[in-house]
Design an enzyme around this catalytic site. Structure first.
Site, PDB file in Angstrom:
ATOM      1  N   HIS A  22       0.865  -1.176   0.000  1.00 27.83           N
ATOM      2  CA  HIS A  22       0.000   0.000   0.000  1.00 27.83           C
ATOM      3  C   HIS A  22       0.906   1.232   0.000  1.00 27.83           C
ATOM      4  O   HIS A  22       1.573   1.518   0.995  1.00 27.83           O
ATOM      5  CB  HIS A  22      -0.922   0.000   1.216  1.00 27.83           C
ATOM      6  CG  HIS A  22      -1.955  -1.075   1.171  1.00 27.83           C
ATOM      7  ND1 HIS A  22      -2.412  -1.724   2.299  1.00 27.83           N
ATOM      8  CD2 HIS A  22      -2.617  -1.632   0.125  1.00 27.83           C
ATOM      9  CE1 HIS A  22      -3.316  -2.626   1.953  1.00 27.83           C
ATOM     10  NE2 HIS A  22      -3.451  -2.587   0.639  1.00 27.83           N
ATOM     11  N   GLU A  25       1.464   3.934   2.882  1.00 31.23           N
ATOM     12  CA  GLU A  25       1.880   3.508   4.210  1.00 31.23           C
ATOM     13  C   GLU A  25       3.399   3.631   4.344  1.00 31.23           C
ATOM     14  O   GLU A  25       4.131   2.648   4.476  1.00 31.23           O
ATOM     15  CB  GLU A  25       1.378   2.096   4.483  1.00 31.23           C
ATOM     16  CG  GLU A  25      -0.152   2.036   4.486  1.00 31.23           C
ATOM     17  CD  GLU A  25      -0.712   0.632   4.633  1.00 31.23           C
ATOM     18  OE1 GLU A  25       0.085  -0.328   4.782  1.00 31.23           O
ATOM     19  OE2 GLU A  25      -1.945   0.484   4.588  1.00 31.23           O
ATOM     20  N   HIS A 120       3.112  -3.232   7.045  1.00 35.88           N
ATOM     21  CA  HIS A 120       2.117  -2.210   6.737  1.00 35.88           C
ATOM     22  C   HIS A 120       2.173  -1.102   7.780  1.00 35.88           C
ATOM     23  O   HIS A 120       2.923  -1.181   8.761  1.00 35.88           O
ATOM     24  CB  HIS A 120       0.703  -2.819   6.736  1.00 35.88           C
ATOM     25  CG  HIS A 120       0.421  -3.703   5.570  1.00 35.88           C
ATOM     26  ND1 HIS A 120      -0.423  -3.349   4.552  1.00 35.88           N
ATOM     27  CD2 HIS A 120       0.890  -4.943   5.263  1.00 35.88           C
ATOM     28  CE1 HIS A 120      -0.485  -4.325   3.662  1.00 35.88           C
ATOM     29  NE2 HIS A 120       0.306  -5.298   4.079  1.00 35.88           N
ATOM     30  N   GLU A 193       2.026  -4.534  11.475  1.00 38.14           N
ATOM     31  CA  GLU A 193       1.485  -3.179  11.390  1.00 38.14           C
ATOM     32  C   GLU A 193       2.235  -2.265  12.353  1.00 38.14           C
ATOM     33  O   GLU A 193       2.667  -2.688  13.424  1.00 38.14           O
ATOM     34  CB  GLU A 193      -0.003  -3.179  11.776  1.00 38.14           C
ATOM     35  CG  GLU A 193      -0.904  -4.008  10.869  1.00 38.14           C
ATOM     36  CD  GLU A 193      -1.400  -3.205   9.665  1.00 38.14           C
ATOM     37  OE1 GLU A 193      -0.986  -2.027   9.519  1.00 38.14           O
ATOM     38  OE2 GLU A 193      -2.196  -3.754   8.893  1.00 38.14           O
TER      39      GLU A 193
END
Length: 286
Positions: A22, A25, A120, A193
């Site tokens: 992504h 990010e 991420h 994350e």
């Protein structure tokens, strides 16, 4: 693609890491940079990891999206992290190439693909944390929690309480979910994350804003946690020097702090396998 080689003649244990699927990010790139910087450094832990493990790292799965300044999609408007089941070599070339490589390694009897970690950044939660998969076998499910627990001991900004394991239908096309169903029970797949904005250190209530250096420090702690996981703690027991405060000092000394924790060394034989890169195999993804 970054590959850090090890000694030959034995089964290669591989850790496969990807980031920036992504494009918006950006913290994921700094975490990945911290992993790479540490692994190529002269630090004794890094040398030990290079001697025993192979790290394959794809630091940017969505380069066209990053170039265009997109938040989530590629040049053609695809959320690449929903197309792992059947990536197109034309529409999703980076994903297709990485998946082919993973399947090739998985089918190689001389390679043990132990970890897949996709990095991420999260826009609402704080700290670093992980997503894992749910399995029917309780022992496999419990083994999957070992690495996040060890990382929580090494990284003050990583939260095991925020780490969760799920099989949400909306996540079925992600790397973590698809590869969790593709690979055997000796492999562990995670989404790592990290918050866009801040973290809370355990035992306190105050938030600390993330910086580029803090993200890279989390990456270094991720790399060092593999030492605990594989119990490669054969280096000196004396405390290591603290993390340097500037990039110039880091580049010249690589004096990273390290807190040792318990590890988990799992030995198991790999079953015979022959996985093709086609979704027609009807592979179950939990």
């Amino acid at each position: 693609m970054t590959c850090l080689n090890l000694r030959t003649g034995v089964e290669q244990k591989v850790v496969f890491i990807t980031a920036r699927v992504h494009p918006g990010e950006t913290p994921s790139s700094f975490v990945c940079q911290g992993i790479i910087d540490f692994l190529v450094s002269p630090h004794p832990i890094a040398k030990l990891l290079r001697d025993h493990l192979v790290f394959k790292i794809a630091p940017m799965l969505n380069p066209d999206g990053v170039y265009l300044g997109n938040y989530r999609c590629s040049l053609m408007g695809f959320d690449l992290n929903r197309h792992w089941v059947d990536p197109s070599p034309w529409a999703h070339p980076t994903l297709h190439g990485v998946k082919q490589l993973i399947i090739e390694m998985y089918n190689n009897p001389k390679i043990s693909l132990d970890f897949y970690i996709d990095i991420h950044a999260h826009s609402t939660m704080m700290n670093g944390f992980m997503y894992g998969n749910i399995f029917e076998e309780e022992e496999r499910f419990q083994r999957q929690a070992v690495f996040p627990k060890l990382l929580c001991q090494n990284a003050g900004d990583f939260s095991f309480s925020s780490t969760s394991f799920n099989r949400d239908a909306v996540k079925a096309g992600t790397g973590r979910r698809f590869l969790g169903g593709l690979l055997d029970d000796t492999s562990y797949c995670y989404t790592l994350e990290v918050s866009f904005y801040s973290y809370i250190v355990g035992g306190t209530t105050s938030t600390v804003p993330y910086t580029e250096e803090a993200y890279m420090k989390l990456g270094r702690n991720v790399a060092r946690t593999f030492l605990d996981y594989y119990r490669l703690n054969t280096i000196s027991e004396r405390p290591l020097a603290p993390i340097s405060s500037t990039w110039k000092e880091k580049a010249s000394s690589y004096r990273y702090g390290y807190n040792r924790g318990p590890g988990n060394n799992q030995a198991s034989s790999k079953p015979e396998k022959n996985i093709q890169a086609s979704p027609k195999e009807n592979i179950h993804s939990p």
